[in-house]
Scaffold this motif. Sequence first.
Motif, mmCIF file in Angstrom:
data_model
loop_
_atom_site.group_PDB
_atom_site.id
_atom_site.type_symbol
_atom_site.label_atom_id
_atom_site.label_comp_id
_atom_site.label_asym_id
_atom_site.label_seq_id
_atom_site.Cartn_x
_atom_site.Cartn_y
_atom_site.Cartn_z
ATOM 1 N N ARG A 48 -15.645 -18.699 94.393
ATOM 2 C CA ARG A 48 -14.611 -18.829 94.567
ATOM 3 C C ARG A 48 -13.830 -17.485 94.066
ATOM 4 N N VAL A 49 -13.376 -17.036 93.237
ATOM 5 C CA VAL A 49 -13.769 -15.310 92.973
ATOM 6 C C VAL A 49 -13.297 -14.482 94.419
ATOM 7 N N ASP A 50 -14.689 -14.712 94.788
ATOM 8 C CA ASP A 50 -15.002 -13.690 95.886
ATOM 9 C C ASP A 50 -14.076 -14.230 97.205
ATOM 10 N N HIS A 51 -13.593 -15.360 97.294
ATOM 11 C CA HIS A 51 -13.135 -15.779 98.691
ATOM 12 C C HIS A 51 -11.579 -15.224 98.042
ATOM 13 N N VAL A 52 -11.184 -15.727 97.527
ATOM 14 C CA VAL A 52 -9.940 -14.835 96.369
ATOM 15 C C VAL A 52 -9.969 -13.348 96.356
ATOM 16 N N ILE A 53 -10.757 -12.839 96.397
ATOM 17 C CA ILE A 53 -10.741 -11.498 96.527
ATOM 18 C C ILE A 53 -10.910 -10.785 98.396
ATOM 19 N N GLY B 286 -13.847 -21.936 80.626
ATOM 20 C CA GLY B 286 -15.361 -22.991 80.479
ATOM 21 C C GLY B 286 -15.444 -23.273 78.793
ATOM 22 N N ALA B 287 -15.872 -22.158 78.370
ATOM 23 C CA ALA B 287 -16.664 -22.233 76.785
ATOM 24 C C ALA B 287 -14.981 -22.884 75.911
ATOM 25 N N LEU B 288 -14.173 -22.370 76.960
ATOM 26 C CA LEU B 288 -12.614 -23.285 75.809
ATOM 27 C C LEU B 288 -12.569 -24.678 76.672
ATOM 28 N N GLY B 289 -13.116 -25.074 77.519
ATOM 29 C CA GLY B 289 -13.168 -26.466 77.942
ATOM 30 C C GLY B 289 -11.807 -26.222 79.458
ATOM 31 N N SER B 290 -11.023 -25.059 79.954
ATOM 32 C CA SER B 290 -10.016 -24.762 80.504
ATOM 33 C C SER B 290 -10.633 -25.425 82.129
ATOM 34 N N HIS B 291 -9.726 -26.041 83.187
ATOM 35 C CA HIS B 291 -10.423 -25.666 83.912
ATOM 36 C C HIS B 291 -8.415 -25.060 85.142
ATOM 37 N N ASN B 292 -8.102 -24.958 83.895
ATOM 38 C CA ASN B 292 -6.102 -24.416 85.296
ATOM 39 C C ASN B 292 -7.032 -23.645 86.583
ATOM 40 N N GLY B 293 -6.197 -23.591 87.419
ATOM 41 C CA GLY B 293 -6.353 -23.032 88.653
ATOM 42 C C GLY B 293 -5.790 -21.571 88.523
ATOM 43 N N HIS B 294 -5.073 -21.269 87.709
ATOM 44 C CA HIS B 294 -5.221 -19.706 88.318
ATOM 45 C C HIS B 294 -6.051 -18.598 87.232
ATOM 46 N N ARG B 295 -7.520 -19.389 86.886
ATOM 47 C CA ARG B 295 -8.237 -18.060 86.374
ATOM 48 C C ARG B 295 -8.941 -17.542 87.584
ATOM 49 N N HIS B 296 -9.025 -18.991 88.547
ATOM 50 C CA HIS B 296 -10.231 -17.484 90.019
ATOM 51 C C HIS B 296 -9.025 -16.403 90.620
ATOM 52 N N THR B 297 -7.604 -16.654 90.253
ATOM 53 C CA THR B 297 -6.748 -15.882 91.050
ATOM 54 C C THR B 297 -7.057 -14.964 89.929
ATOM 55 N N MET C 163 0.115 -10.206 92.374
ATOM 56 C CA MET C 163 -1.568 -11.356 91.669
ATOM 57 C C MET C 163 -0.375 -12.509 90.211
ATOM 58 N N MET C 164 -0.683 -11.495 89.140
ATOM 59 C CA MET C 164 -0.365 -11.293 88.277
ATOM 60 C C MET C 164 1.281 -12.364 88.125
ATOM 61 N N VAL C 165 1.906 -11.422 89.420
ATOM 62 C CA VAL C 165 3.286 -12.520 89.213
ATOM 63 C C VAL C 165 2.967 -14.321 89.889
ATOM 64 N N ASP C 166 2.582 -14.181 91.023
ATOM 65 C CA ASP C 166 2.320 -14.866 91.440
ATOM 66 C C ASP C 166 1.770 -16.286 90.453
ATOM 67 N N VAL C 167 1.333 -16.442 88.877
ATOM 68 C CA VAL C 167 0.479 -16.097 88.336
ATOM 69 C C VAL C 167 2.565 -17.336 87.445
ATOM 70 N N ASP C 168 3.086 -16.669 87.302
ATOM 71 C CA ASP C 168 4.392 -16.770 86.413
ATOM 72 C C ASP C 168 4.051 -16.810 85.247
ATOM 73 N N ASN C 169 3.460 -16.306 84.603
ATOM 74 C CA ASN C 169 3.235 -16.898 83.223
ATOM 75 C C ASN C 169 3.730 -14.724 82.719
ATOM 76 N N LEU D 115 -4.034 -19.159 79.294
ATOM 77 C CA LEU D 115 -3.868 -20.144 80.019
ATOM 78 C C LEU D 115 -3.876 -21.435 79.849
ATOM 79 N N VAL D 116 -4.832 -21.556 79.031
ATOM 80 C CA VAL D 116 -4.875 -23.316 77.536
ATOM 81 C C VAL D 116 -3.668 -23.011 76.743
ATOM 82 N N ALA D 117 -2.606 -21.897 76.554
ATOM 83 C CA ALA D 117 -2.226 -22.231 75.329
ATOM 84 C C ALA D 117 -2.342 -22.634 74.381
#
Length: 309
Positions: free
Chosen positions: A3-8, A44-55, A109-115, A172-174
């Motif tokens: 998925r990261v390669d797809h974003v790239i 993954g170690a933190l149990g995060s499935h945040n959609g921004h991780r691939h971006t 792309m960072m701006v898109d994440v809006d954090n 990403l998971v605060a």
Amino acid sequence: MQRVDHVISERLATEVPLVREVAQYIISAGGKRLRPALLLLMSGALGSHNGHRHTLAAVVEFIHTATLLHDDVVDESTLRRGRETANERFGNAASVLVGDFLYSRAFQMMVDVDNMRVMQVLSDATNVIAEGEVLQLMNMRDATLTETDYLRVIRSKTAKLFEASARLAPILVAADIQTETICATYGQALGTAFQVIDDVLDYEGKADELGKNLGDDLREGKVTLPIICALKTGSEPQKKLIRNAIEQGDAAHLDDILSIILETGALEQARASAMAEAQRAADAALRLPVNAYSAALLQLANELMSRRS
């Protein structure tokens, strides 16, 4: 990672053919994709499935690739990952400008994440990396460089992006600040160990495995840890030979210097420093939640010492 390669691939889209060609050339060269993998493993170690991780994984790879393009121009390198560098193939101007494109695309792309915290970490990291590049330039051909000076450069130039990649997952998971610090410590220690081993392999590895020319650091006047260790323990004639090679950027006596590095135990000393950093990363990994991802992070730290390329 697929998925990261797809974003790239998606975010390399541009109407300027040369930008697309140069960027695709260096990104398609492969590489370990270690920084984006680190971000995903830490998520993954933190149990995060945040959609921004691939971006964000693609962002750190873009930043890393931009630094490679600029590095190779500064170092006048001709070989990377077993093939021509982009500057050798397309020229210095194209390499520098496409590096600028990748930096600016990363910030879009960072701006898109809006954090704002994500923006802070990545903009600070990019600034520190640039400072590390300048520090390294200032240290060229300086045979008086100390281990402290050397570590300052690699913690800025290399380890900072590892640290940022690892830090983004808890952001990403605060997560709380303690968790963020553990993740950042892992990234910084892993990145430092990775670079020290890289510098060891410049004198110990094989060109076909490394994908670059052996002794490049010496030719470029870079003083790395194996050289610093050899200068500490070598005889006066040995030290003089090494100092002359560094100050003149002369690799004519590379075989003699390799012998000195081996005789003085410099590679073992440098590897011991890398081992200490790898252990620091492993200790941090043991403080993460116990799951398959944290186990992979622990394994990554433990296996770093057997790296050959």
